[in-house]
Scaffold this motif. Structure first.
Motif, PDB file in Angstrom:
ATOM      1  N   GLN A 386       0.819  -1.198   0.000  1.00  0.00           N
ATOM      2  CA  GLN A 386       0.000   0.000   0.000  1.00  0.00           C
ATOM      3  C   GLN A 386       0.860   1.259   0.000  1.00  0.00           C
ATOM      4  O   GLN A 386       0.603   2.218  -0.740  1.00  0.00           O
ATOM      5  N   GLU A 387       1.916   1.221   0.799  1.00  0.00           N
ATOM      6  CA  GLU A 387       2.731   2.421   0.955  1.00  0.00           C
ATOM      7  C   GLU A 387       3.445   2.800  -0.349  1.00  0.00           C
ATOM      8  O   GLU A 387       3.402   3.952  -0.796  1.00  0.00           O
ATOM      9  N   SER A 388       4.064   1.789  -0.996  1.00  0.00           N
ATOM     10  CA  SER A 388       4.786   2.108  -2.234  1.00  0.00           C
ATOM     11  C   SER A 388       3.790   2.514  -3.322  1.00  0.00           C
ATOM     12  O   SER A 388       4.046   3.424  -4.118  1.00  0.00           O
ATOM     13  N   PHE A 389       2.638   1.862  -3.333  1.00  0.00           N
ATOM     14  CA  PHE A 389       1.607   2.169  -4.320  1.00  0.00           C
ATOM     15  C   PHE A 389       1.182   3.636  -4.196  1.00  0.00           C
ATOM     16  O   PHE A 389       1.213   4.391  -5.160  1.00  0.00           O
ATOM     17  N   ASP A 390       0.810   4.025  -2.971  1.00  0.00           N
ATOM     18  CA  ASP A 390       0.308   5.387  -2.766  1.00  0.00           C
ATOM     19  C   ASP A 390       1.384   6.434  -3.026  1.00  0.00           C
ATOM     20  O   ASP A 390       1.120   7.448  -3.667  1.00  0.00           O
ATOM     21  N   SER A 391       2.601   6.167  -2.534  1.00  0.00           N
ATOM     22  CA  SER A 391       3.602   7.224  -2.614  1.00  0.00           C
ATOM     23  C   SER A 391       4.003   7.481  -4.066  1.00  0.00           C
ATOM     24  O   SER A 391       4.219   8.616  -4.455  1.00  0.00           O
ATOM     25  N   PHE A 392       4.066   6.435  -4.884  1.00  0.00           N
ATOM     26  CA  PHE A 392       4.473   6.665  -6.278  1.00  0.00           C
ATOM     27  C   PHE A 392       3.370   7.286  -7.110  1.00  0.00           C
ATOM     28  O   PHE A 392       3.629   8.115  -7.975  1.00  0.00           O
ATOM     29  N   ARG A 393       2.113   6.888  -6.840  1.00  0.00           N
ATOM     30  CA  ARG A 393       1.016   7.460  -7.644  1.00  0.00           C
ATOM     31  C   ARG A 393       0.862   8.951  -7.393  1.00  0.00           C
ATOM     32  O   ARG A 393       0.389   9.679  -8.255  1.00  0.00           O
ATOM     33  N   LYS A 394       1.262   9.384  -6.199  1.00  0.00           N
ATOM     34  CA  LYS A 394       1.123  10.804  -5.859  1.00  0.00           C
ATOM     35  C   LYS A 394       2.206  11.675  -6.499  1.00  0.00           C
ATOM     36  O   LYS A 394       2.117  12.885  -6.489  1.00  0.00           O
ATOM     37  N   LYS A 395       3.256  11.039  -7.012  1.00  0.00           N
ATOM     38  CA  LYS A 395       4.371  11.838  -7.526  1.00  0.00           C
ATOM     39  C   LYS A 395       3.928  12.681  -8.731  1.00  0.00           C
ATOM     40  O   LYS A 395       3.087  12.249  -9.515  1.00  0.00           O
ATOM     41  N   PRO A 396       4.513  13.876  -8.870  1.00  0.00           N
ATOM     42  CA  PRO A 396       4.121  14.723 -10.002  1.00  0.00           C
ATOM     43  C   PRO A 396       4.666  14.144 -11.325  1.00  0.00           C
ATOM     44  O   PRO A 396       5.657  13.426 -11.319  1.00  0.00           O
ATOM     45  N   GLY A 397       3.972  14.445 -12.399  1.00  0.00           N
ATOM     46  CA  GLY A 397       4.503  14.099 -13.723  1.00  0.00           C
ATOM     47  C   GLY A 397       4.100  12.734 -14.246  1.00  0.00           C
ATOM     48  O   GLY A 397       4.628  12.289 -15.261  1.00  0.00           O
ATOM     49  N   VAL A 398       3.133  12.082 -13.574  1.00  0.00           N
ATOM     50  CA  VAL A 398       2.688  10.772 -14.079  1.00  0.00           C
ATOM     51  C   VAL A 398       1.781  10.999 -15.288  1.00  0.00           C
ATOM     52  O   VAL A 398       0.786  11.719 -15.193  1.00  0.00           O
ATOM     53  N   ILE A 399       2.109  10.403 -16.425  1.00  0.00           N
ATOM     54  CA  ILE A 399       1.244  10.606 -17.594  1.00  0.00           C
ATOM     55  C   ILE A 399       0.527   9.334 -18.039  1.00  0.00           C
ATOM     56  O   ILE A 399      -0.354   9.393 -18.878  1.00  0.00           O
ATOM     57  N   LEU A 400       0.898   8.209 -17.465  1.00  0.00           N
ATOM     58  CA  LEU A 400       0.151   6.988 -17.757  1.00  0.00           C
ATOM     59  C   LEU A 400       0.359   6.055 -16.582  1.00  0.00           C
ATOM     60  O   LEU A 400       1.430   6.010 -15.994  1.00  0.00           O
ATOM     61  N   GLU A 401      -0.715   5.342 -16.247  1.00  0.00           N
ATOM     62  CA  GLU A 401      -0.633   4.498 -15.064  1.00  0.00           C
ATOM     63  C   GLU A 401      -1.336   3.189 -15.346  1.00  0.00           C
ATOM     64  O   GLU A 401      -2.363   3.157 -16.008  1.00  0.00           O
ATOM     65  N   GLN A 402      -0.772   2.107 -14.832  1.00  0.00           N
ATOM     66  CA  GLN A 402      -1.417   0.821 -15.031  1.00  0.00           C
ATOM     67  C   GLN A 402      -1.068  -0.088 -13.858  1.00  0.00           C
ATOM     68  O   GLN A 402       0.078  -0.123 -13.434  1.00  0.00           O
ATOM     69  N   SER A 403      -2.060  -0.802 -13.363  1.00  0.00           N
ATOM     70  CA  SER A 403      -1.708  -1.701 -12.270  1.00  0.00           C
ATOM     71  C   SER A 403      -2.413  -3.041 -12.410  1.00  0.00           C
ATOM     72  O   SER A 403      -3.524  -3.130 -12.932  1.00  0.00           O
ATOM     73  N   SER A 404      -1.742  -4.069 -11.954  1.00  0.00           N
ATOM     74  CA  SER A 404      -2.354  -5.388 -11.832  1.00  0.00           C
ATOM     75  C   SER A 404      -2.331  -5.709 -10.349  1.00  0.00           C
ATOM     76  O   SER A 404      -1.960  -4.866  -9.532  1.00  0.00           O
ATOM     77  N   SER A 406      -0.217  -7.410  -8.772  1.00  0.00           N
ATOM     78  CA  SER A 406       1.120  -7.425  -8.181  1.00  0.00           C
ATOM     79  C   SER A 406       2.018  -6.296  -8.662  1.00  0.00           C
ATOM     80  O   SER A 406       3.007  -5.972  -8.024  1.00  0.00           O
ATOM     81  N   THR A 407       1.654  -5.695  -9.791  1.00  0.00           N
ATOM     82  CA  THR A 407       2.604  -4.770 -10.413  1.00  0.00           C
ATOM     83  C   THR A 407       1.970  -3.432 -10.744  1.00  0.00           C
ATOM     84  O   THR A 407       0.890  -3.388 -11.341  1.00  0.00           O
ATOM     85  N   LEU A 408       2.657  -2.360 -10.383  1.00  0.00           N
ATOM     86  CA  LEU A 408       2.213  -1.012 -10.752  1.00  0.00           C
ATOM     87  C   LEU A 408       3.228  -0.428 -11.715  1.00  0.00           C
ATOM     88  O   LEU A 408       4.440  -0.518 -11.481  1.00  0.00           O
TER      89      LEU A 408
END
Ligand code: ASP
Ligand code: MG
Length: 413
Positions: A386-404, A406-408
């Motif tokens: 949960q922690e790594s998931f949340d902290s990376f998604r919040k980072k600025p500059g994300v232009i595409l995101e995909q998760s399964s 096990s993998t983000l």
């Protein structure tokens, strides 16, 4: 018998070569194949020589810098009257001759020239080891690793390669010093196995000889869950399953070459990643095992390009559109790193290689409105929590995101 591999960073200076001798001294009476890369950044330098040559620029200058780099290392390892000096001089002459020879295609010239880095490096290291009274024999890997003619990314002909490697005799000279990264076609031209291919070479020798283990000696303490240059507080894996290691390389972890795992896993040969500067550290063992809870693993892949194909006629993205896109990718031999579709567009991320990207966009423009961004980084978090998931998604500059499950994956500016 075992296989060792020392990469370019391990033999980047005379201290590194001396350290190889210290490590091998501990294995002096064992049967070993030791695969060695070109010294330091030699392969990059030889690529610059080729670029200069192809552009009719001053390639001799680039080449003389590279000779000087090797001479400096040799001065610290050998007396001026040592026979190695003539041997290496000959190889530089061969390099120039190969550079200027006629070839059917530019990639064929590339392989003839770039491979010289490993030839020179292994000659230097083998002679130094002999001077230290370590019983080594220098082998030309091209006489053993047989490939097709797909220059720069040659495919191994396993049957002939296995037959040849199996003829190696360890009874007299129990330590073989040979090159990584290179092979030869049946017609006699040198080939290369793809950048960083010497890990794969180590796996080829191990597979063919049914080695007990492969050890890759590196400038890191083992396989870590992130590149320490990019993240703090990384952990070193004690052990990893083959599958996990193979997936890491798929996402772009550069710690081992992607083709290395398969031959080893097929034969159940464990792969150790050990620290070159401190061999007493445990390192990482990759083998058939089950690890209960792996920590999140971060892989950063730079120099990515996002391409979006938009349909313009108020229809939606159909399978037929996708067929066109995949056909273009496959024709150009381009590998997709991530893809995503919406109602009116299909987007995907690939490694940015200018000539290929240009050619791809030209083809796609026949069917779509094409948009692209370059200079992106693809971050993959495998086994996220949960922690790594949340902290990376919040980072600025994300232009595409995909998760399964096990993998983000995040594509970031
Ligand atoms: N010398 C080659 C390269 O730098 C192969 C290797 O080091 O694995 O790509
Ligand atoms: Mg390397």
């Amino acid at each position: 018998m075992q296989v060792f591999k020392f990469g370019g960073a391990s033999v980047k200076d005379s201290k590194g070569v001396k350290n190889v001798a210290l490590i091998l001294q501990k294995f002096a009476d064992q049967d070993l194949v030791v695969v060695i890369s070109a010294m330091g950044k030699t392969t990059n330098a030889l690529e610059r020589v080729l670029t200069a040559f192809n552009n009719a620029a001053d390639y001799l200058h680039e080449l003389s810098l590279l000779k000087e780099y090797h001479n400096n290392i040799m001065r610290e390892l050998f007396a001026p009257e040592h026979k190695i000096w003539n041997m290496v001089d000959d190889e530089w002459r061969i390099t120039e001759r190969k550079l200027k020879a006629q070839y059917d295609e530019p990639d064929q010239r590339y392989d003839q020239v770039v491979s010289q880095g490993e030839i020179i490096s292994t000659l230097i290291v083998a002679h130094y080891l002999q001077d230290q009274k370590i019983n080594v024999q220098w082998l030309d890997a091209r006489e053993y690793v047989v490939t097709d003619e797909n220059y720069r990314e040659a495919t191994v002909e396993w049957n002939t390669t296995t037959a040849r490697i199996k003829t190696l005799d360890f009874s007299k000279d129990n330590i073989k010093i040979t090159q990584g990264f290179i092979g030869r076609t049946i017609s006699g031209f040198t080939t290369t196995l793809g950048r960083d291919g010497s890990d794969f070479s180590a796996a080829i020798f191990a597979f063919c000889l049914d080695a007990k283990a492969v050890t890759i000696w590196k400038d890191v303490p083992g396989i870590m869950n992130a590149d320490p240059k990019r993240m703090k507080a990384v952990t070193v894996f004690e052990e990893l399953p083959f599958r996990e290691a193979a997936e890491m390389t798929y996402y772009g972890a550069s710690v081992i070459h992607p083709k290395t795992i398969k031959p080893l896993a097929t034969k159940g040969i464990p792969l150790y990643v050990k620290n070159f500067d401190d061999p007493s550290l445990p390192g990482t063992k990759i083998h058939e095992c089950h690890v209960e809870k792996l920590p999140p693993l971060y892989v950063f892949k730079d120099n990515q390009c996002l391409i979006s194909c938009k349909v313009t006629d108020y229809t939606f993205v159909t399978e037929d559109h996708m067929r066109k896109i995949f056909h273009a990718l496959s024709e150009l031999n381009i590998h997709l790193n991530v893809m995503q579709n919406s109602a009116i567009s299909f987007s995907f991320c690939i490694d940015f290689r200018e000539s290929k990207v240009k050619a791809l966009i030209q083809t796609l423009q026949h069917f779509f409105e094409v948009y692209y961004n370059t200079g992106l980084t693809l971050v993959t978090i495998k086994n996220y929590d949960q922690e790594s998931f949340d902290s990376f998604r919040k980072k600025p500059g994300v232009i595409l995101e995909q998760s399964s499950r096990s993998t983000l994956q995040l594509l970031m500016k």
